[in-house]
Design an enzyme around this catalytic site. Structure first.
Site, PDB file in Angstrom:
ATOM      1  N   ASN A   1       0.810  -1.221   0.000  1.00 34.22           N
ATOM      2  CA  ASN A   1       0.000   0.000   0.000  1.00 34.22           C
ATOM      3  C   ASN A   1       0.847   1.277   0.000  1.00 34.22           C
ATOM      4  OD1 ASN A   1       0.917  -0.273   2.578  1.00 34.22           O
ATOM      5  ND2 ASN A   1      -1.077  -0.639   3.503  1.00 34.22           N
TER       6      ASN A   1
ATOM      7  N   ARG B   1       2.975   6.448  11.879  1.00 36.45           N
ATOM      8  CA  ARG B   1       2.322   5.913  13.077  1.00 36.45           C
ATOM      9  C   ARG B   1       2.116   7.070  14.053  1.00 36.45           C
ATOM     10  NH1 ARG B   1       0.819   2.476  10.389  1.00 36.45           N
ATOM     11  NH2 ARG B   1       1.230   0.250  10.483  1.00 36.45           N
TER      12      ARG B   1
ATOM     13  N   GLN C   1      -5.795   3.236  18.445  1.00 35.53           N
ATOM     14  CA  GLN C   1      -6.797   3.069  17.385  1.00 35.53           C
ATOM     15  C   GLN C   1      -7.800   1.995  17.764  1.00 35.53           C
ATOM     16  OE1 GLN C   1      -3.965   4.480  13.678  1.00 35.53           O
ATOM     17  NE2 GLN C   1      -5.011   2.571  13.516  1.00 35.53           N
TER      18      GLN C   1
ATOM     19  N   HIS D   1      -7.648   5.992  10.173  1.00 33.65           N
ATOM     20  CA  HIS D   1      -6.530   5.279   9.531  1.00 33.65           C
ATOM     21  C   HIS D   1      -7.023   4.579   8.255  1.00 33.65           C
ATOM     22  CE1 HIS D   1      -2.857   2.419  10.284  1.00 33.65           C
ATOM     23  NE2 HIS D   1      -2.877   2.925   9.074  1.00 33.65           N
TER      24      HIS D   1
HETATM   25  P1  NAI Z   1      10.324   0.996   4.496  1.00 33.72           P
HETATM   26  O1  NAI Z   1      10.840  -0.069   5.386  1.00 33.72           O
HETATM   27  O2  NAI Z   1      10.386   0.810   3.017  1.00 33.72           O
HETATM   28  O3  NAI Z   1      11.045   2.384   4.833  1.00 33.72           O
HETATM   29  C1  NAI Z   1      11.197   2.860   6.123  1.00 33.72           C
HETATM   30  C2  NAI Z   1      12.386   3.812   6.142  1.00 33.72           C
HETATM   31  O4  NAI Z   1      12.409   4.476   7.410  1.00 33.72           O
HETATM   32  C3  NAI Z   1      13.710   3.100   5.966  1.00 33.72           C
HETATM   33  O5  NAI Z   1      14.464   3.725   4.943  1.00 33.72           O
HETATM   34  C4  NAI Z   1      14.382   3.246   7.335  1.00 33.72           C
HETATM   35  O6  NAI Z   1      15.796   3.314   7.257  1.00 33.72           O
HETATM   36  C5  NAI Z   1      13.767   4.557   7.804  1.00 33.72           C
HETATM   37  N1  NAI Z   1      13.872   4.751   9.246  1.00 33.72           N
HETATM   38  C6  NAI Z   1      13.701   3.863  10.251  1.00 33.72           C
HETATM   39  N2  NAI Z   1      13.934   4.435  11.439  1.00 33.72           N
HETATM   40  C7  NAI Z   1      14.264   5.726  11.186  1.00 33.72           C
HETATM   41  C8  NAI Z   1      14.638   6.817  12.006  1.00 33.72           C
HETATM   42  N3  NAI Z   1      14.777   6.684  13.329  1.00 33.72           N
HETATM   43  N4  NAI Z   1      14.878   7.998  11.410  1.00 33.72           N
HETATM   44  C9  NAI Z   1      14.816   8.149  10.075  1.00 33.72           C
HETATM   45  N5  NAI Z   1      14.485   7.134   9.241  1.00 33.72           N
HETATM   46  C10 NAI Z   1      14.216   5.945   9.796  1.00 33.72           C
HETATM   47  O7  NAI Z   1       8.806   1.233   4.973  1.00 33.72           O
HETATM   48  P2  NAI Z   1       7.622   1.904   4.156  1.00 33.72           P
HETATM   49  O8  NAI Z   1       6.957   0.902   3.300  1.00 33.72           O
HETATM   50  O9  NAI Z   1       8.112   3.167   3.543  1.00 33.72           O
HETATM   51  O10 NAI Z   1       6.608   2.233   5.357  1.00 33.72           O
HETATM   52  C11 NAI Z   1       6.990   3.120   6.399  1.00 33.72           C
HETATM   53  C12 NAI Z   1       5.939   3.110   7.482  1.00 33.72           C
HETATM   54  O11 NAI Z   1       4.731   3.702   7.006  1.00 33.72           O
HETATM   55  C13 NAI Z   1       5.488   1.713   7.943  1.00 33.72           C
HETATM   56  O12 NAI Z   1       6.383   1.126   8.844  1.00 33.72           O
HETATM   57  C14 NAI Z   1       4.143   2.030   8.568  1.00 33.72           C
HETATM   58  O13 NAI Z   1       4.325   2.384   9.921  1.00 33.72           O
HETATM   59  C15 NAI Z   1       3.639   3.238   7.792  1.00 33.72           C
HETATM   60  N6  NAI Z   1       2.521   2.883   6.904  1.00 33.72           N
HETATM   61  C16 NAI Z   1       1.308   3.507   7.109  1.00 33.72           C
HETATM   62  C17 NAI Z   1       0.210   3.155   6.366  1.00 33.72           C
HETATM   63  C18 NAI Z   1      -1.096   3.843   6.547  1.00 33.72           C
HETATM   64  O14 NAI Z   1      -2.135   3.349   6.083  1.00 33.72           O
HETATM   65  N7  NAI Z   1      -1.138   4.994   7.177  1.00 33.72           N
HETATM   66  C19 NAI Z   1       0.282   2.070   5.360  1.00 33.72           C
HETATM   67  C20 NAI Z   1       1.620   1.571   5.140  1.00 33.72           C
HETATM   68  C21 NAI Z   1       2.680   1.931   5.928  1.00 33.72           C
END
Ligand code: NAI
Length: 373
Positions: free
Chosen positions: A118, A257, A286, A310
């Site tokens: 997503n 989040r 939530q 959400h």
């Molecule tokens: P991803 O794993 O592809 O990318 C996450 C990035 O965040 C990585 O590059 C990582 O190095 C970076 N990161 C981790 N800790 C960090 C920090 N302390 N400071 C800076 N960067 C940091 O994950 P993706 O697919 O981009 O998703 C990210 C988040 O989005 C998910 O974990 C989820 O919590 C949220 N999400 C929300 C949705 C919604 O419906 N609102 C749906 C899908 C994801």
């Protein structure tokens, strides 16, 4: 055959009328017939809070837990201790912070999510949220519904995105897609803050610059978008102290989040005008309680709130993808087939991704090198 426990949200009348609402207890990710034909016990419920909930009752002997970030069954360390048969947790979607991942590692419980399912849905929502804040859209629409017409009242706080500095905390799959989508808006600069640097070619393609220090990063941004996972290093990351370093009147968007941003600090910063707007779809709890400050908080001009439930990552298109992805993970598990490495958060021997914190990794999988793809 082990028990499969599935925690989803109740879709009510909408789910009865719309079968593509797959992430609901009514439509059960489209898994019911397939699992029942194969003779599995498949328990589906939305009842997830408290010791008498279906979630806590069934988790003690479930082998497989499927849940979604939109209505998460919070799998705490305490519950993991009680879940004696649990082997695998499948997140139908992206974001597995509802599970105590460190406890899962210790107990050898695998955690997989449907990576990428997503990310476009969320990136589009982020761009929309940035625009609706910068252009002061919500108060303008509310004015129309009220029957009023006073252009100056909304134009006094409406701007162009062109020429602004926009930055993302986290430049993984979603953060990178946000930058890609912002490129044609001719922003002054696109920035990112992430402990993992983007490959040079990817950074060049969108023309973004990495800023290594978070305070320095936020102080340069007109718009900050939060796109990193929730883990021990990001809980409360955007707090009262960091908000002081934001440009006065900056806009903040968080679809990652809720708990990454401090609830009270954000509400206070918006009220004082330190930030001009806050938008997103994720909440520290939530469903959010009726009196949650983020439902009604406003900037000094009575606008600046772009909060929704959400749903950014649960468009019907996204639901089709994460339901198919959850089925594939389940099938692989049941037939002892290898999993797609990009989906593995915790494998049999520990963390298999660096996205949930900067740990020393003994295990690196190809998922690391494709995080922004
Ligand atoms: P991803 O794993 O592809 O990318 C996450 C990035 O965040 C990585 O590059 C990582 O190095 C970076 N990161 C981790 N800790 C960090 C920090 N302390 N400071 C800076 N960067 C940091 O994950 P993706 O697919 O981009 O998703 C990210 C988040 O989005 C998910 O974990 C989820 O919590 C949220 N999400 C929300 C949705 C919604 O419906 N609102 C749906 C899908 C994801």
């Amino acid at each position: 055959m082990g028990k499969i426990l599935c925690i989803l949200y109740s879709g009510g009348e909408a789910a009865e009328q719309e079968p593509r609402l797959l992430g609901t207890i009514e439509n059960q990710l489209g898994l019911t017939d397939w699992l029942k034909e194969a003779g599995h016990e498949f328990v589906v419920s939305d009842d997830k809070e408290g010791p008498d909930s279906e979630f806590q009752k069934h988790i003690v002997d479930a082998e497989i837990l499927i849940t979604t970030p939109f209505h998460p069954g919070y799998l705490t360390r305490d519950l993991i201790e009680k879940a004696k048969n649990l082997k695998i947790c499948i997140t139908a979607g992206v974001g597995s912070d509802h599970i105590d991942l460190n406890a899962a590692v210790e107990k050898g419980i695998e955690v997989l999510e449907v990576s990428g399912s997503n990310v476009v849905s969320v990136a589009e929502h982020v761009v929309m949220s940035i625009l609706l804040l910068v252009r002061n859209f919500v108060p303008a629409h509310e004015m129309i519904e009220r029957g009023d017409w006073q252009v100056s009242q909304v134009a006094r706080n409406a701007f162009d995105l062109e020429g602004k500095v926009v930055g993302t905390i986290g430049a993984g799959r979603i953060g990178y897609r946000v930058l890609q989508r912002l490129k044609p808006f001719d922003c002054k600069e696109l920035l990112y803050y992430d402990y993992a640097a983007l490959p040079e070619k990817a950074a060049q393609e969108v023309g973004c610059r990495r800023v290594a220090d978070l305070k320095d990063f936020v102080s340069q941004c007109d718009v900050v978008a939060v796109n990193c996972p929730l883990h021990e290093g990001t809980k409360g990351l955007v707090n009262a102290e960091l908000l002081k370093h934001f440009k006065k009147g900056a806009w903040l968007v968080n679809t990652a989040r809720g708990a990454i941003c401090d609830k009270d600090a954000v509400a206070a910063a918006l009220k004082s005008g330190q930030i001009n707007g806050y938008a997103g779809d994720v909440w520290n709890v939530q469903p959010a309680p009726k009196d949650h400050a983020w439902r009604t908080m406003k900037n000094p001009l009575g606008g600046g709130n772009g909060m929704v439930p959400h749903y950014s990552g649960t468009t019907l298109d996204a639901q089709a993808r994460y339901a198919a992805g959850a089925k594939e993970i389940l099938e692989n598990y049941l037939h002892d087939k290898p999993q797609n490495p990009a989906n593995v958060i915790v494998g049999k021997k520990g963390y298999e991704t660096k996205a949930y914190g900067q740990r020393t990794m003994s295990l690196l999988t190809p998922s690391e090198s494709i995080a922004f793809n």
